[in-house]
Design a protein around this motif. Structure first.
Motif, PDB file in Angstrom:
ATOM      1  N   LEU A 142      46.838  39.998  43.332  1.00 48.16           N
ATOM      2  CA  LEU A 142      46.206  40.369  44.592  1.00 48.16           C
ATOM      3  C   LEU A 142      46.368  41.856  44.888  1.00 48.16           C
ATOM      4  O   LEU A 142      45.415  42.516  45.327  1.00 48.16           O
ATOM      5  CB  LEU A 142      46.782  39.533  45.739  1.00 48.16           C
ATOM      6  N   PHE A 146      42.892  42.945  43.164  1.00 51.56           N
ATOM      7  CA  PHE A 146      41.972  42.944  44.290  1.00 51.56           C
ATOM      8  C   PHE A 146      42.109  44.215  45.131  1.00 51.56           C
ATOM      9  O   PHE A 146      41.160  45.002  45.231  1.00 51.56           O
ATOM     10  CB  PHE A 146      42.213  41.707  45.171  1.00 51.56           C
ATOM     11  N   ALA A 150      39.644  47.586  45.037  1.00 48.48           N
ATOM     12  CA  ALA A 150      38.865  47.922  46.233  1.00 48.48           C
ATOM     13  C   ALA A 150      39.178  49.333  46.713  1.00 48.48           C
ATOM     14  O   ALA A 150      38.272  50.102  47.066  1.00 48.48           O
ATOM     15  CB  ALA A 150      39.159  46.911  47.338  1.00 48.48           C
ATOM     16  N   TRP A 189      34.277  45.651  47.866  1.00 46.26           N
ATOM     17  CA  TRP A 189      34.535  44.206  47.886  1.00 46.26           C
ATOM     18  C   TRP A 189      34.079  43.557  46.583  1.00 46.26           C
ATOM     19  O   TRP A 189      34.781  42.718  46.017  1.00 46.26           O
ATOM     20  CB  TRP A 189      33.844  43.571  49.078  1.00 46.26           C
ATOM     21  N   ALA A 192      36.529  44.483  43.904  1.00 44.55           N
ATOM     22  CA  ALA A 192      37.784  43.762  44.084  1.00 44.55           C
ATOM     23  C   ALA A 192      37.667  42.335  43.564  1.00 44.55           C
ATOM     24  O   ALA A 192      38.575  41.835  42.875  1.00 44.55           O
ATOM     25  CB  ALA A 192      38.165  43.759  45.566  1.00 44.55           C
ATOM     26  N   PHE A 193      36.561  41.657  43.886  1.00 45.46           N
ATOM     27  CA  PHE A 193      36.382  40.278  43.460  1.00 45.46           C
ATOM     28  C   PHE A 193      36.272  40.179  41.935  1.00 45.46           C
ATOM     29  O   PHE A 193      36.947  39.358  41.303  1.00 45.46           O
ATOM     30  CB  PHE A 193      35.132  39.684  44.118  1.00 45.46           C
ATOM     31  N   THR A 195      37.136  42.402  39.561  1.00 47.55           N
ATOM     32  CA  THR A 195      38.357  42.846  38.879  1.00 47.55           C
ATOM     33  C   THR A 195      39.486  41.842  39.061  1.00 47.55           C
ATOM     34  O   THR A 195      40.219  41.535  38.118  1.00 47.55           O
ATOM     35  CB  THR A 195      38.796  44.224  39.398  1.00 47.55           C
ATOM     36  N   GLY A 196      39.624  41.335  40.268  1.00 45.37           N
ATOM     37  CA  GLY A 196      40.670  40.351  40.517  1.00 45.37           C
ATOM     38  C   GLY A 196      40.515  39.110  39.660  1.00 45.37           C
ATOM     39  O   GLY A 196      41.494  38.582  39.119  1.00 45.37           O
TER      40      GLY A 196
END
Length: 222
Positions: A142, A146, A150, A189, A192-193, A195-196
């Motif tokens: 996280l 994430f 971001a 966003w 982040a999604f 890559t996470g």
């Protein structure tokens, strides 16, 4: 296509090339490049670079120099560290220039904005979390996958906004309404999604691909 060279003055391009030359020298003296001598690591690095190159082809833009696309640099940073991740970004920009999707004149400033900056932010977040928070799997995923991704993309959007405004390429009010909210918020966003999710899959199934991840520290005895 990336038309950054058309909207920025030559002085900024010179600054970009000087900055890129300095970072190239630092990368050479760092010795980090020696890890690419290992065939398995080199194959992984080249494969990941090609994947990022393909990702950068899915792009759009509102004006010359104001493009929107996923970066993938944060994932590269967690896989290879700052130096090789930023080097991979430069290779992607160079390939784009060769294929006619970028201008070689703007390679220096584009490399600083789109490769070095997100890699530096992602690496800074990783080191900060490693130093001040417990070594836990969910904190790693996280925090780095994430939040780090971001923040890296948001930094690119804000830096591009500042650069274009200071250079007089576009009015600040236009940038703040037509570019910054999408580049620094919505795109952050999405980065982040993606890559996470990628970091989570690699940490579970291919932890050896992540040089910043260690099973013994983040999973065992937790």
């Amino acid at each position: 296509m990336n038309f950054t060279a058309l909207v920025l003055p030559q002085s900024l391009h010179l600054f970009g090339w000087l900055g890129l030359a300095f970072l190239g020298w630092r990368w050479l003296v760092s010795g980090d490049w020696r890890r690419l001598a290992q065939p398995a690591r080199l194959n992984l690095f080249l494969g990941a670079t090609v994947a990022v190159l393909a990702l950068w082809q899915i792009r759009t833009g509102v004006k010359p120099g104001l493009a929107f696309h996923l970066y993938g640099i944060s994932a590269m940073t967690l896989m290879f560290g700052f130096w090789r991740a930023s080097f991979a970004g430069v290779l992607v920009l160079l390939a784009n220039a060769v294929f006619g999707r970028g201008n070689p004149v703007a390679l220096g400033i584009d490399a600083l904005l789109q490769a070095v900056l997100p890699a530096a932010v992602s690496w800074g977040v990783f080191r900060l979390l490693e130093r001040h928070l417990p070594n836990h799997f969910f904190i790693y995923v996280l925090g780095n996958g994430f939040f780090g991704a971001a923040l890296a993309v948001a930094a690119v959007g804000l830096a591009t906004t500042a650069l274009m405004a200071l250079a007089g390429a576009y009015p600040l009010d236009y940038l703040l309404t037509q570019y910054t909210p999408y580049a620094a918020l919505l795109l952050a966003w999405a980065e982040a999604f993606s890559t996470g999710m990628a970091i989570t899959v690699m940490a579970v199934y291919r932890p050896a691909w992540l040089e910043t991840f260690d099973d013994a520290r983040y999973i065992q005895n937790k």
